[in-house]
Design an enzyme around this catalytic site. Structure first.
Site, PDB file in Angstrom:
ATOM      1  CG  HIS A  19      -1.865   1.136   1.290  1.00  0.00           C
ATOM      2  ND1 HIS A  19      -3.139   1.074   0.779  1.00  0.00           N
ATOM      3  CD2 HIS A  19      -1.726   2.395   1.784  1.00  0.00           C
ATOM      4  CE1 HIS A  19      -3.744   2.228   0.945  1.00  0.00           C
ATOM      5  NE2 HIS A  19      -2.910   3.056   1.563  1.00  0.00           N
ATOM      6  CD  GLU A  20       1.539   3.573   3.650  1.00  0.00           C
ATOM      7  OE1 GLU A  20       1.789   4.637   3.062  1.00  0.00           O
ATOM      8  OE2 GLU A  20       0.477   3.372   4.271  1.00  0.00           O
ATOM      9  CG  HIS A  23       0.290   6.178  -0.773  1.00  0.00           C
ATOM     10  ND1 HIS A  23      -0.758   6.661  -1.520  1.00  0.00           N
ATOM     11  CD2 HIS A  23      -0.253   5.544   0.307  1.00  0.00           C
ATOM     12  CE1 HIS A  23      -1.901   6.326  -0.921  1.00  0.00           C
ATOM     13  NE2 HIS A  23      -1.626   5.642   0.167  1.00  0.00           N
TER      14      HIS A  23
END
Length: 454
Positions: A19-20, A23
């Site tokens: 997920h990170e 980003h």
């Protein structure tokens, strides 16, 4: 317990990292400076600084974050850092950076499924008929046990799963089937029956039944006998074969189950074959109540036995590997189906048609992760894929604090061509935090209630 905790940390770590990473990579692609890339919250345990980015592992493994330059609109930024500031980027770049997190969770699921479909393959059974239902379309078409399905509507069949998929894709229209019997090919056309069954959310859903199966019918053989139930009191044992109830022949587990469920609690005369011996026992079913996924109370009569299942011979088992394009289609399709199911579940929770008791939190996730880890690495990896899809869908919800909340504000900014008022954003963020705290309290309550109930 140790397995559950370890599996929980591994599962959460993989999900948070991907997920990170989404980003992070898109932020760097658009020239945004990243100050921190953290797995976990709280105090820094260890890490390494490269350039301006501190890659760290933090103490609380319940999340993670990417701290970008200028990701707080009211923060003071050195003039030389403005070109690297998130806030100063075009709104559509900000949208893509925020959306990249949940998108990477979906991508993780696609990668996992692709790996199984293309490299490892999925277990299936040979496309050989093992059971034909009386008076079904397959029976009327003349199918027999032992017939091998070769093609449906001109499309090659390699495994039984292909048959189910092609029949379903036909939508109930006539299916042109090529089969092999005794070394000779023959062609028949049958029209599947449209039937209705309950899906996982308790809704009626149509399906198309040709009337044959690649597995033999499940016999009414006793697997486990539950303590304190009528079957145990009547002396039933593991391995007993139930051949009749109240004079009605029992040819399958479903036949037996139907008779018991319709008994209304009246005494049943059950004929049992145990080895070479045949005996008759009297059993009075008990009423069993449980809640379905909608939170509705469902009553059924039971005697307290389970099935040992069906043992599939090794000769009938096959491993099916998809080609590059087929594996990609299957993996995207699987991810889409689970995403769709998750969205429908959330909608039904909001409408109240699915019980909120089905919600679970970290304790439930840890427990399930432990169960999947004990079942094997394959199960654990599939669990990560399903959880990753759920995380993606939840993060897309337009709740402030979540990625979906940020996206909502950026879409508004794109429409009105100016950032949303800071005071309005602060109020929304506080409301979002309040909602998440309430949700966490509720799922923890559900988790603890389940633990005590079990």
């Amino acid at each position: 317990m140790t397995t559950s905790i370890f599996a929980f940390v591994v599962v959460l770590g993989v999900l948070i990292f991907f997920h990170e990473l989404g980003h992070f990579l898109v932020a760097r692609l658009f020239g945004v400076g990243v100050e921190k890339f953290s797995l976990g919250f709280g105090p820094r345990l260890l890490g390494r600084t490269v350039g301006i980015t501190d890659y760290r592992l933090s103490a609380i493994p319940l999340g993670g974050y990417v701290k970008m330059v200028g990701d707080e609109p009211d923060a003071e930024i050195d003039p030389e850092m403005i070109p690297y500031s998130f806030t100063h980027k075009h709104v559509f770049k900000k949208i893509l950076i925020v959306a990249a997190g949940p998108f990477f969770n979906l991508l993780l699921a696609v990668i996992i499924y692709f790996g199984f479909f293309y490299f490892i393959g999925t277990e299936d059974i040979r496309p050989v008929v093992k059971h034909v239902v009386a008076e079904s379309p397959a029976a009327r078409a003349g199918f027999r046990n032992g017939d091998e399905i070769v093609a449906i509507d001109g499309k090659t069949v390699a495994a039984w799963g292909d048959i189910e998929r092609l029949i379903a894709d036909g939508g109930g229209t006539p299916a042109h089937i090529t089969a092999r019997r005794g070394g000779e090919l023959f062609d028949v056309t049958l029209t599947p029956q449209t039937k209705v069954a309950k899906d996982i959310l308790g809704d009626d859903t149509p399906y198309y039944d040709a009337g044959f199966s690649g597995l033999p019918p499940l016999k009414a053989i006793v697997g486990e006998v539950a303590e304190g139930y009528p079957a145990k009191k009547a002396g039933l044992k593991k391995g007993d074969l139930i051949i009749g109830i109240n004079g009605t022949p029992v040819d399958s587990w479903n036949t037996m189950k139907t008779i018991i469920s319709q008994s209304k609690g009246e005494a049943l005369s059950v004929r049992v074959r145990r080895g070479a011996e045949t005996l008759t026992v009297e059993i009075i079913p008990v009423l069993f109540s449980e809640e379905n996924v909608r939170g509705e109370k469902v009553d059924s009569y039971r005697i307290g036995i389970s099935t040992p299942g069906i043992t599939i011979p090794d000769a009938d088992r096959i491993i099916v590997k998809r080609g590059l394009w087929g594996a990609l289609q299957e993996s995207v399709g699987q991810t889409y189906q689970i995403s769709r199911l998750t969205i429908l579940s959330i909608g039904k929770l909001i409408k109240g048609t699915v019980s909120t008791k089905t919600l679970g939190g970290p304790i439930m996730i840890a427990e399930m992760a432990g169960q999947q880890a004990e079942a094997g690495l394959t199960n654990l990896i599939f669990f990560i894929a399903v959880l990753s899809i759920n995380l993606a869908v939840l993060n897309f919800l337009p709740i402030p604090v979540l990625d979906g909340g940020h996206l909502m504000f950026f879409f508004i900014e794109a429409i009105i061509r100016r950032p949303v008022n800071m005071r309005m954003r602060e109020i929304a963020q506080q409301a979002g935090i309040f909602i998440l705290i309430l949700l966490m309290i509720f799922v923890f309550y559900n988790d603890i209630t389940r633990l005590f109930a079990s």
